[in-house]
Motif scaffolding. Structure first.
Motif, PDB file in Angstrom:
ATOM      1  N   ALA A 226       0.853  -1.197   0.000  1.00 59.38           N
ATOM      2  CA  ALA A 226       0.000   0.000   0.000  1.00 59.38           C
ATOM      3  C   ALA A 226       0.891   1.250   0.000  1.00 59.38           C
ATOM      4  CB  ALA A 226      -0.915  -0.011   1.226  1.00 59.38           C
ATOM      5  N   PHE A 227       1.971   1.214   0.767  1.00 59.31           N
ATOM      6  CA  PHE A 227       2.919   2.334   0.787  1.00 59.31           C
ATOM      7  C   PHE A 227       3.542   2.538  -0.593  1.00 59.31           C
ATOM      8  CE2 PHE A 227       7.307   3.801   1.171  1.00 59.31           C
ATOM      9  CZ  PHE A 227       7.121   5.027   1.797  1.00 59.31           C
ATOM     10  N   MET A 228       3.879   1.451  -1.267  1.00 57.36           N
ATOM     11  CA  MET A 228       4.503   1.557  -2.598  1.00 57.36           C
ATOM     12  C   MET A 228       3.527   2.110  -3.629  1.00 57.36           C
ATOM     13  SD  MET A 228       6.505  -2.029  -2.475  1.00 57.36           S
ATOM     14  CE  MET A 228       7.606  -1.852  -3.877  1.00 57.36           C
ATOM     15  N   GLU A 229       2.264   1.731  -3.498  1.00 56.55           N
ATOM     16  CA  GLU A 229       1.259   2.252  -4.437  1.00 56.55           C
ATOM     17  C   GLU A 229       1.093   3.757  -4.240  1.00 56.55           C
ATOM     18  OE1 GLU A 229      -1.416  -1.756  -5.261  1.00 56.55           O
ATOM     19  OE2 GLU A 229      -1.821  -0.543  -3.482  1.00 56.55           O
ATOM     20  N   ALA A 230       1.121   4.183  -2.979  1.00 52.48           N
ATOM     21  CA  ALA A 230       1.031   5.620  -2.698  1.00 52.48           C
ATOM     22  C   ALA A 230       2.261   6.334  -3.272  1.00 52.48           C
ATOM     23  CB  ALA A 230       0.929   5.846  -1.190  1.00 52.48           C
ATOM     24  N   PHE A 231       3.411   5.703  -3.132  1.00 48.88           N
ATOM     25  CA  PHE A 231       4.655   6.262  -3.685  1.00 48.88           C
ATOM     26  C   PHE A 231       4.541   6.415  -5.206  1.00 48.88           C
ATOM     27  CE2 PHE A 231       8.574   5.329  -5.971  1.00 48.88           C
ATOM     28  CZ  PHE A 231       9.419   6.322  -5.507  1.00 48.88           C
ATOM     29  N   LEU A 232       4.034   5.373  -5.882  1.00 53.58           N
ATOM     30  CA  LEU A 232       3.925   5.425  -7.343  1.00 53.58           C
ATOM     31  C   LEU A 232       2.962   6.520  -7.801  1.00 53.58           C
ATOM     32  CD1 LEU A 232       3.915   1.775  -8.751  1.00 53.58           C
ATOM     33  CD2 LEU A 232       5.720   3.507  -8.880  1.00 53.58           C
ATOM     34  N   LYS A 233       1.886   6.700  -7.052  1.00 55.49           N
ATOM     35  CA  LYS A 233       0.909   7.741  -7.391  1.00 55.49           C
ATOM     36  C   LYS A 233       1.614   9.104  -7.388  1.00 55.49           C
ATOM     37  CE  LYS A 233      -3.721   8.957  -6.078  1.00 55.49           C
ATOM     38  NZ  LYS A 233      -4.438   9.330  -4.884  1.00 55.49           N
ATOM     39  N   GLU A 234       2.373   9.342  -6.336  1.00 54.79           N
ATOM     40  CA  GLU A 234       3.130  10.591  -6.209  1.00 54.79           C
ATOM     41  C   GLU A 234       4.183  10.689  -7.321  1.00 54.79           C
ATOM     42  OE1 GLU A 234       2.617  13.024  -4.171  1.00 54.79           O
ATOM     43  OE2 GLU A 234       4.469  14.197  -4.428  1.00 54.79           O
ATOM     44  N   PHE A 235       4.873   9.559  -7.593  1.00 53.22           N
ATOM     45  CA  PHE A 235       5.917   9.526  -8.623  1.00 53.22           C
ATOM     46  C   PHE A 235       5.345   9.939  -9.984  1.00 53.22           C
ATOM     47  CE2 PHE A 235       8.227   7.512 -12.056  1.00 53.22           C
ATOM     48  CZ  PHE A 235       9.551   7.746 -11.738  1.00 53.22           C
ATOM     49  N   TYR A 236       4.206   9.329 -10.367  1.00 49.27           N
ATOM     50  CA  TYR A 236       3.614   9.636 -11.675  1.00 49.27           C
ATOM     51  C   TYR A 236       3.156  11.097 -11.740  1.00 49.27           C
ATOM     52  CZ  TYR A 236       3.542   4.580 -12.585  1.00 49.27           C
ATOM     53  OH  TYR A 236       3.899   3.279 -12.778  1.00 49.27           O
ATOM     54  N   ALA A 237       2.619  11.601 -10.632  1.00 48.93           N
ATOM     55  CA  ALA A 237       2.158  13.008 -10.596  1.00 48.93           C
ATOM     56  C   ALA A 237       3.351  13.932 -10.806  1.00 48.93           C
ATOM     57  CB  ALA A 237       1.476  13.307  -9.275  1.00 48.93           C
ATOM     58  N   GLU A 238       4.470  13.640 -10.174  1.00 46.34           N
ATOM     59  CA  GLU A 238       5.658  14.492 -10.319  1.00 46.34           C
ATOM     60  C   GLU A 238       6.302  14.313 -11.697  1.00 46.34           C
ATOM     61  OE1 GLU A 238       8.331  13.984  -7.005  1.00 46.34           O
ATOM     62  OE2 GLU A 238       6.715  14.235  -5.537  1.00 46.34           O
ATOM     63  N   TRP A 239       6.233  13.086 -12.225  1.00 48.53           N
ATOM     64  CA  TRP A 239       6.819  12.817 -13.553  1.00 48.53           C
ATOM     65  C   TRP A 239       6.137  13.669 -14.621  1.00 48.53           C
ATOM     66  CZ3 TRP A 239      10.932   9.708 -14.871  1.00 48.53           C
ATOM     67  CH2 TRP A 239      11.117   9.473 -16.240  1.00 48.53           C
ATOM     68  N   ASP A 240       4.816  13.776 -14.504  1.00 49.63           N
ATOM     69  CA  ASP A 240       4.029  14.520 -15.493  1.00 49.63           C
ATOM     70  C   ASP A 240       3.854  15.970 -15.104  1.00 49.63           C
ATOM     71  OD1 ASP A 240       3.627  12.431 -17.281  1.00 49.63           O
ATOM     72  OD2 ASP A 240       1.992  11.623 -16.071  1.00 49.63           O
ATOM     73  N   VAL A 241       4.811  16.519 -14.405  1.00 49.95           N
ATOM     74  CA  VAL A 241       4.701  17.876 -13.854  1.00 49.95           C
ATOM     75  C   VAL A 241       4.420  18.917 -14.927  1.00 49.95           C
ATOM     76  CG1 VAL A 241       7.171  18.408 -14.001  1.00 49.95           C
ATOM     77  CG2 VAL A 241       5.809  19.425 -12.194  1.00 49.95           C
TER      78      VAL A 241
END
Ligand code: ADP
Ligand code: NI
Length: 221
Positions: A206-221
């Motif tokens: 669950a922590f990793m999924e939250a991390f990925l959500k944040e990662f994708y949001a920052e990637w598509d900044v």
């Protein structure tokens, strides 16, 4: 704890010393800190699930599990001879040595994935679940980036889909760091066999999924 008489128990300090020496220079996320955590997580599984096992076999297998793996050593047969010598010096019985090798030779995800290797003793199941827990969560994210960096993998290629690996060399080559989450890491919670590891794996995922959500949001900044 173990039911084996004291005189037949291997000297764990000798084994820990050997693991430290072999794994101290690892820069792929399989260093001594990893096997140390696997040993501790194994003991937590034993305690939380109230399991009766040869705790020395579990500890020794945890410390040695990456010392005979092709991702860490170049000559696997030579590494197996050295581990055998180490276990003899440490005073392990022939039965324990056989059991430890059965565990460490078959533990890896790639072997299960690609060769159908199976670990079927409770001691092996515990170490494997502990090893898989250390591939998840915050530590799992760091180890995966570290491994990817040391193997020159790209961090993320949005157009490259995760692969379904059927070949060992291919699996080792990998695709990208982010794809490894889908190619291996997210499959792990469904492959846990102890109750504690299953629950802890879900929490870490669950922590990793939250991390990925944040990662994708920052990637598509
Ligand atoms: P096993 O020996 O169990 O097959 P792996 O080498 O696949 O274990 O995985 C151990 C850890 O190394 C993984 O959890 C991950 O952190 C890292 N790792 C392995 N392969 C890759 C890869 N292709 N890309 C990124 N990290 C990897
Ligand atoms: Ni490991």
């Amino acid at each position: 704890m173990s039911n084996i008489p004291e005189k037949n128990q291997p000297n764990l300090d000798k084994v820990i010393g050997y693991a430290k020496q072999v794994l101290s220079n690892d820069c792929t996320g399989h260093g001594f800190d990893h096997v140390n955590r696997v040993a501790k997580l194994s003991q937590t599984i034993i305690d939380e699930d109230h399991l009766t096992v040869d705790a020395f076999v579990v500890q020794v297998a945890a410390y040695l599990h990456d010392t005979v793996d092709d991702k860490v050593v170049t000559d696997v047969a030579q590494a197996q001879r050295e581990v055998n010598a180490c276990l003899l010096t440490a005073g392990a019985s022939a039965f324990q040595i056989d059991h430890i090798f059965t565990i460490i030779d078959n533990l890896s995800f790639s072997k299960e994935l690609l060769q159908g290797a199976e670990v079927d003793t409770l001691e092996g199941i515990i170490v494997r679940d502990a090893d898989r827990l250390d591939a998840l969560g915050a530590i799992g994210i760091m180890r995966t980036s570290y491994f990817g960096g040391s193997h020159q993998h790209p961090l993320h290629l949005p157009d490259l889909a995760p692969k379904d690996f059927t070949d060992h060399a291919d699996y080792r080559k990998g695709t990208t760091v982010i794809n490894h989450f889908y190619e291996k890491l997210f499959l792990l919670p469904g492959k846990m066999h102890t109750a504690y590891a299953r629950k802890e794996a879900m929490r870490r995922m669950a922590f990793m999924e939250a991390f990925l959500k944040e990662f994708y949001a920052e990637w598509d900044v």
